[in-house]
Enzyme design. Sequence first.
Site, short mmCIF file in Angstrom:
data_model
loop_
_atom_site.label_atom_id
_atom_site.label_comp_id
_atom_site.label_asym_id
_atom_site.label_seq_id
_atom_site.Cartn_x
_atom_site.Cartn_y
_atom_site.Cartn_z
N LYS A 67 -1.48 15.69 -9.20
CA LYS A 67 -0.61 15.47 -10.35
C LYS A 67 0.35 16.65 -10.56
CE LYS A 67 -2.12 11.37 -11.28
NZ LYS A 67 -1.26 10.22 -10.96
N ASN A 87 3.54 4.71 -10.43
CA ASN A 87 2.36 4.72 -11.28
C ASN A 87 1.06 4.62 -10.49
OD1 ASN A 87 0.76 3.88 -13.88
ND2 ASN A 87 0.50 2.16 -12.45
N ASP A 113 0.88 -1.16 0.00
CA ASP A 113 0.00 0.00 0.00
C ASP A 113 0.92 1.21 0.00
OD1 ASP A 113 -1.65 2.11 0.43
OD2 ASP A 113 -2.76 1.21 2.09
N TYR A 116 -7.50 15.57 -7.73
CA TYR A 116 -6.70 14.82 -8.71
C TYR A 116 -5.70 15.76 -9.41
CZ TYR A 116 -5.61 11.57 -12.51
OH TYR A 116 -4.96 10.74 -13.40
N1 NAD Z 1 -5.76 5.92 -17.79
C1 NAD Z 1 -5.59 7.20 -18.05
O1 NAD Z 1 -6.17 7.75 -18.99
C2 NAD Z 1 -4.68 8.05 -17.20
C3 NAD Z 1 -4.51 9.39 -17.56
C4 NAD Z 1 -3.68 10.19 -16.81
C5 NAD Z 1 -3.00 9.66 -15.74
N2 NAD Z 1 -3.19 8.37 -15.39
C6 NAD Z 1 -2.46 7.87 -14.22
O2 NAD Z 1 -1.88 6.62 -14.53
C7 NAD Z 1 -1.76 5.83 -13.34
C8 NAD Z 1 -2.37 4.47 -13.59
O3 NAD Z 1 -3.75 4.63 -13.86
P1 NAD Z 1 -4.64 3.52 -14.59
O4 NAD Z 1 -5.49 4.26 -15.56
O5 NAD Z 1 -3.80 2.41 -15.07
O6 NAD Z 1 -5.58 3.09 -13.37
P2 NAD Z 1 -5.96 1.65 -12.78
O7 NAD Z 1 -7.00 1.94 -11.73
O8 NAD Z 1 -6.32 0.71 -13.88
O9 NAD Z 1 -4.62 1.14 -12.08
C9 NAD Z 1 -4.15 1.67 -10.87
C10 NAD Z 1 -3.49 0.57 -10.07
O10 NAD Z 1 -2.98 1.16 -8.87
C11 NAD Z 1 -3.26 0.29 -7.78
N3 NAD Z 1 -3.32 1.06 -6.54
C12 NAD Z 1 -4.28 1.96 -6.17
N4 NAD Z 1 -4.02 2.41 -4.94
C13 NAD Z 1 -2.87 1.79 -4.51
C14 NAD Z 1 -2.13 1.85 -3.31
N5 NAD Z 1 -2.50 2.61 -2.27
N6 NAD Z 1 -1.01 1.10 -3.23
C15 NAD Z 1 -0.63 0.30 -4.27
N7 NAD Z 1 -1.32 0.19 -5.41
C16 NAD Z 1 -2.44 0.94 -5.53
C17 NAD Z 1 -4.61 -0.33 -8.13
O11 NAD Z 1 -4.84 -1.53 -7.40
C18 NAD Z 1 -4.47 -0.55 -9.63
O12 NAD Z 1 -3.91 -1.81 -9.92
C19 NAD Z 1 -2.44 6.65 -12.22
O13 NAD Z 1 -1.47 7.35 -11.49
C20 NAD Z 1 -3.31 7.59 -13.00
O14 NAD Z 1 -3.60 8.77 -12.28
C21 NAD Z 1 -4.02 7.54 -16.10
#
Ligand code: NAD
Length: 262
Positions: free
Chosen positions: A165, A90, A63, A161
Amino acid sequence: MFRLDRRVALVTGAGSGLGRVFARALATAGAKVICADRDAGSAQDTAKQITSTGGEALALAVDVAEESSVMAMMEEVSRRYGQLDVLVNNAGIATQPHRLHELPVADWDRLHSINTRGVFLCTRAALPLMLKRRKGSVVNIASIAGLGGVSPKTPAVSVNYSASKAAVIGLSRQAAVEYAADGIRFNVIAPGWHLGTQLGREALPPSEEALHAFMSALQAATPMGRTGDPEELAGLLLYLASDASSFVTGQVIAHDGGWTAW
Ligand SMILES: NC(=O)c1ccc[n+]([C@@H]2O[C@H](COP(=O)([O-])OP(=O)(O)OC[C@H]3O[C@@H](n4cnc5c(N)ncnc54)[C@H](O)[C@@H]3O)[C@@H](O)[C@H]2O)c1
């Protein structure tokens, strides 16, 4: 120059979405990859995907918001490998979108404990391992929401959010300057809209019609006229993680189909 043989890489949030793409890409380039996630089962699944295709991976439950959990993870990395070359911060969440004056304080705190504090804790714990070898690449995952406001016409973003970021970008730039002489680089990927992940699922419009309108608004606001495929991020991650970017530090690269270029 994009190869990562004999390097050890750790990806947080590797059990889903972009993190899974990053973990697999690093393994394909030759790195031993630690797939860390709060959801131990999904971290295992990512590690299995890597090992079943001949790569090397280890799943760890963490976590990122908890100091003791992060320290235990890094102790395990140190014990098993004795080195860490690449850290991809990430893991991140989004909460239900609300306008600022209606945003629950608990949503502000919960999101920041992961998106901001988590990046600080993981980086803090990783640096002693990188300092030992005077080499390392930290890639932090921010968002285009950290670079500018997102129109209320695409209502999936709240200030907690965006602020988190922007904080990740600030942390990365400061750390890039502090650790440049130690051979440790910090760069940021600011993704635009990459659908198909679990992020903010509950924030997406519930009806087919509203979802269609949401998608059309996203496409209209993107010069390339489409959203991104998470797999498209693999090349940029490998560039920043590897020696291909050996003179690049403190940079923020948007991966957004031109969203921030208007
Ligand atoms: N998908 C997009 O369009 C997008 C756009 C901009 C930024 N992001 C960023 O990319 C990153 C990944 O996002 P995603 O879209 O793959 O989301 P996602 O929800 O599919 O994946 C996030 C992962 O992080 C894990 N997680 C959450 N809280 C946690 C914690 N406290 N400790 C450990 N693991 C934890 C979750 O279990 C999950 O596996 C994030 O930081 C998100 O803000 C995503």
